[in-house]
Design a protein around this motif. Structure first.
Motif, PDB file in Angstrom:
ATOM      1  N   LEU A   1       5.963   5.128   2.011  1.00  0.00           N
ATOM      2  CA  LEU A   1       5.059   4.228   2.251  1.00  0.00           C
ATOM      3  C   LEU A   1       3.930   4.342   3.161  1.00  0.00           C
ATOM      4  O   LEU A   1       2.878   3.646   3.249  1.00  0.00           O
TER       5      LEU A   1
ATOM      6  N   SER B   1       2.963   7.258   4.303  1.00  0.00           N
ATOM      7  CA  SER B   1       1.651   8.265   3.758  1.00  0.00           C
ATOM      8  C   SER B   1       0.873   7.507   3.199  1.00  0.00           C
ATOM      9  O   SER B   1      -0.571   7.758   3.022  1.00  0.00           O
ATOM     10  N   ALA B   2       1.225   6.480   1.957  1.00  0.00           N
ATOM     11  CA  ALA B   2       0.384   5.593   1.353  1.00  0.00           C
ATOM     12  C   ALA B   2      -0.797   4.967   2.347  1.00  0.00           C
ATOM     13  O   ALA B   2      -1.760   4.709   2.089  1.00  0.00           O
ATOM     14  N   ALA B   3      -0.034   4.070   3.175  1.00  0.00           N
ATOM     15  CA  ALA B   3      -0.974   3.468   4.300  1.00  0.00           C
ATOM     16  C   ALA B   3      -1.958   4.314   4.684  1.00  0.00           C
ATOM     17  O   ALA B   3      -2.996   4.081   5.000  1.00  0.00           O
ATOM     18  N   ALA B   4      -1.348   5.421   5.186  1.00  0.00           N
ATOM     19  CA  ALA B   4      -2.402   6.430   6.004  1.00  0.00           C
ATOM     20  C   ALA B   4      -3.463   6.795   5.028  1.00  0.00           C
ATOM     21  O   ALA B   4      -4.840   6.950   5.356  1.00  0.00           O
ATOM     22  N   ILE B   5      -3.495   7.115   3.892  1.00  0.00           N
ATOM     23  CA  ILE B   5      -4.357   7.436   3.180  1.00  0.00           C
ATOM     24  C   ILE B   5      -5.339   6.443   2.650  1.00  0.00           C
ATOM     25  O   ILE B   5      -6.270   6.393   2.418  1.00  0.00           O
ATOM     26  N   CYS B   6      -4.891   5.333   2.809  1.00  0.00           N
ATOM     27  CA  CYS B   6      -5.577   3.979   2.418  1.00  0.00           C
ATOM     28  C   CYS B   6      -6.327   3.580   3.706  1.00  0.00           C
ATOM     29  O   CYS B   6      -7.395   2.841   3.787  1.00  0.00           O
ATOM     30  N   GLY B   7      -6.302   4.345   4.653  1.00  0.00           N
ATOM     31  CA  GLY B   7      -7.235   4.435   5.921  1.00  0.00           C
ATOM     32  C   GLY B   7      -6.572   3.746   6.996  1.00  0.00           C
ATOM     33  O   GLY B   7      -7.163   3.275   8.005  1.00  0.00           O
ATOM     34  N   ALA B   8      -5.025   3.479   7.163  1.00  0.00           N
ATOM     35  CA  ALA B   8      -4.407   2.980   8.080  1.00  0.00           C
ATOM     36  C   ALA B   8      -4.163   3.732   9.317  1.00  0.00           C
ATOM     37  O   ALA B   8      -3.652   4.630   8.967  1.00  0.00           O
ATOM     38  N   ASN B   9      -4.161   3.308  10.412  1.00  0.00           N
ATOM     39  CA  ASN B   9      -3.946   4.515  11.490  1.00  0.00           C
ATOM     40  C   ASN B   9      -2.252   4.427  11.878  1.00  0.00           C
ATOM     41  O   ASN B   9      -1.801   3.297  11.205  1.00  0.00           O
TER      42      ASN B   9
ATOM     43  N   THR C   1      -0.342   0.894  10.601  1.00  0.00           N
ATOM     44  CA  THR C   1       0.739   1.117   9.693  1.00  0.00           C
ATOM     45  C   THR C   1       2.233   0.872  10.079  1.00  0.00           C
ATOM     46  O   THR C   1       2.908   0.259   9.208  1.00  0.00           O
TER      47      THR C   1
END
Lengths: 266, 383
Positions: A165, A167-175, A179
């Motif tokens: 989850l 990783s998913a947040a990171a790829i969505c643009g969250a630092n 995250t």
């Protein structure tokens, strides 16, 4: 043939469990009738009922002051130990470094180290640093004891957390910080909340350390109770005990229900 | 369907990309590029380095050596959250504490888009994946297929120029997989985004891809269209991993313009092949290109191998025969339903195929049986 026998065993098991439960809870529960007695001494079973010891508790500034100190220290310990313990749990579950096991053992040591030993050591240390009888001193001392009680449930929550989850947040643009705040923390909240509760309760009913670092100007409720029971056997102490019992019970139940509801919503 | 979300895909170039974990090399100096808007599939067995490669593109795994360029610019300095790529994970990775709508809006929230704009884009993305009215549900209330659609919507909502997919259909059953494959293909065509898709399922790769890169042990064996890989495999691994193949082992020999494979009892001819003369090689034919002929009739001309049918597998639209050759190796033959011969398991048969349907490839493993004896002189069958 087997059915009645099975039922009998089941009944016996229930009875046994009820006895054990009573055995565990009775000494705590006995303070309730004790605190409601009309005699100026401990009498059990009570011969008459009165709430005068509660009135006495709330009208005596030293009792109210002790309660206030306990609440204040407990709340601060909950904040300090929860933040430090959550950070420690995150570090222990997320990274592998040399000496990790040692660090973990040291952090959890206050749970098994004899409190009296810790107390003597802290007393010597606080004497030099002028922390005896200060709120800061109490918060530091209690936080040390409370830390393992935060680290353990938060570690369990983090171990059950699906890191994909993040990783998913990171790829969505969250630092990483976003995250942690928006994804990790809400999902491990049950562990963090139990940790905070444990930290508060650990501080709230701590006696041994507190006896060493107290001063006449700053006493927590258990310290005041201990002093009171050695001086006079006034049922006010039973009223105080009932208040502590009530407060911790309410806190535990609310948290349990809150976490159960969250898990259902999930 | 929405005009505003049509984005031009980015070009991706991998130069000598390498990932080592200690002594183990997961990805070994691969060169690969994806054209803007292309659907590129990384196909390979587990442990072949395809997922590691994808994770390096996403920024989740550090690059040991080599570089990744997106539109010609190196991305090594960018953490995943700044690469502006979309990604769909095998196990959905939806945020369980957020509604479907909030999940899809999450990338927009990070980009600080105004609320009204967010609502419109979320509705748009959910529309594209066919979940227009589930915005208020929680992820756990959805089926696996629906959850993966939500994950897809979340990955395309901000119109990234690159969409990475890591075995997105791996956790779903066959029927659902088939229908979602077609949807992914449709969405790719609609968006114009560059897709990099990881799978170990060769059928999926054939259905979806513009081009496929076949991974094996950290290296790329071959890159090409589905047709290239199937009809012109360049290695035995590709021939066996993409579709089924029948292999005839022996030593490579030159044969006119083409190549041949020699074994102790026969020489077989192929029009194509790159095996070095004299090296261990295999002649590769697709099972449906092989004919079965009863041994009783006249010996066939051209490529012919004797064998015994071990078993038949009925597949409805075809039947597969497993045939044991004289050297003990086994090959497959596929007869389509209209062309089934009368041969049964136990029968001795001739297997025949045309040289243009065969290719001779270097074999790494030694053949199943001893090489041709020294005294054996290559003999070419006459055409």
């Amino acid at each position: 043939m087997r059915k009645p026998a099975a039922r009998m065993w089941k009944g016996a098991l229930w009875l046994f469990c009820a006895l054990v439960a009573l055995w565990l809870a009775a000494p705590s529960l006995i303070v309730i009738p004790l605190s409601l007695t009309d005699k100026p001494s401990f009498s059990f079973p009570p011969t008459g009922w009165s709430t005068r010891w509660y009135t006495n508790f709330f009208q005596d500034p030293s009792w109210v002051g002790a309660l206030a100190s306990s609440l204040q220290v407990g709340a601060l310990v909950a904040v300090v130990a929860t933040i430090a313990g959550t950070a420690a749990a995150a570090a222990l579950t997320r990274s592998a470094f040399r000496g990790q096991q040692t660090v973990k053992a040291i952090l959890l040591a206050p749970m098994i180290a004899p409190v009296i030993v810790v107390a003597v050591g802290l007393y010597a240390l606080f004497l030099r640093t002028n922390l005896l009888g200060t709120t800061l001193g109490f918060v530091i001392a209690h936080s040390v004891l409370a830390l393992p009680f935060v680290i353990i449930p938060v570690t369990a929550s983090l171990n059950g957390f699906d890191r994909r989850l993040e990783s998913a947040a990171a790829i969505c643009g969250a630092n990483r910080w976003t995250t942690f705040r928006q994804v990790t923390l809400p999902l491990v909240a049950p562990g963090v909340i139990s940790g905070a509760l444990f930290a508060f309760v650990t501080s709230f009913d701590e006696v041994v350390l507190s006896l060493f670092i107290q001063s006449p100007y700053l006493q927590t409720l258990p310290v005041k109770m201990y002093a009171s029971v050695t001086r006079d056997t006034d049922p006010t102490i039973a009223a105080a005990a009932t208040l502590i019992l009530g407060l911790t019970t309410v806190l535990t139940l609310t948290t349990t229900f809150y976490i159960a509801r969250r898990n259902r919503v999930r | 369907m929405s005009d505003s979300s049509i984005s031009q895909g980015a070009a991706i170039t991998l130069n000598k990309l390498t990932k080592r974990y200690g002594d183990a090399t997961a990805v070994d100096a691969i060169d690969l590029n994806a054209e803007p808007g292309e659907f590129l599939t990384l196909l390979g067995p587990s442990g072949s380095g395809k997922t590691t490669t994808l994770n390096m593109i996403a920024g989740f795994v550090d690059v040991t050596e080599g570089e990744i360029l997106v539109d010609g610019k190196p991305v090594y300095a960018l953490p995943p959250h700044k690469r502006n790529m979309g990604m769909v994970f095998q196990h959905y990775a939806l945020f369980p504490h957020m509604s479907v709508g909030d999940n899809v809006a999450y990338p927009l929230r990070q980009r600080r888009l105004p609320k009204s704009e967010r609502g419109r884009l979320v509705a748009d993305a959910l529309n594209k994946v066919g979940l227009a009215n589930l915005s208020h549900r929680m992820p756990r209330q959805l089926s696996g297929g629906q959850q993966q659609r939500v994950a897809l919507a979340r990955a395309i909502v901000y119109s990234p120029r690159v969409l990475l997919m890591d075995e997105p259909l791996g956790a779903l059953d066959k029927k659902l997989r088939d229908s979602l494959q077609l949807e992914i293909k449709r969405i790719h065509a609609e968006l114009g985004t560059t897709f990099v898709y990881v799978t170990h399922d060769q059928d999926e790769a054939l259905v979806l891809s513009d081009r496929i890169a076949v991974f094996n042990q950290g290296k790329i064996e071959q890159v090409g269209s589905a047709q290239d890989l199937y009809e012109r495999p360049s290695t035995i691994f590709v021939a066996q991993f993409v579709g089924e193949s029948s292999l005839f082992h022996g030593l490579a020999v030159d044969h006119g313009a083409g190549k041949g494979v020699l074994s102790s009892d026969r020489t077989l001819h192929a029009h194509r092949g790159d095996a070095r003369t004299g090296a261990p090689a295999a002649l590769v034919v697709r099972p449906e290109r092989i004919r079965v002929q009863s041994i009783d009739g006249t010996a066939p001309s051209g490529n012919a191998v004797r064998g015994r049918i071990l078993q038949e597998i009925y597949l409805g639209n075809s039947r597969k025969l497993e045939v044991e050759l004289g050297d003990g190796s086994k090959v497959l033959v596929r007869e389509s339903a209209g062309d089934v011969t009368a041969n049964r398991p136990g029968d001795l048969v001739w297997l025949t195929f045309r040289a243009e349907d065969a290719v001779v490839l270097t074999s790494n493993e030694s053949p199943d049986r001893p090489q041709a004896a020294d005294d054996h002189v290559p003999v070419f069958a006459s055409h």
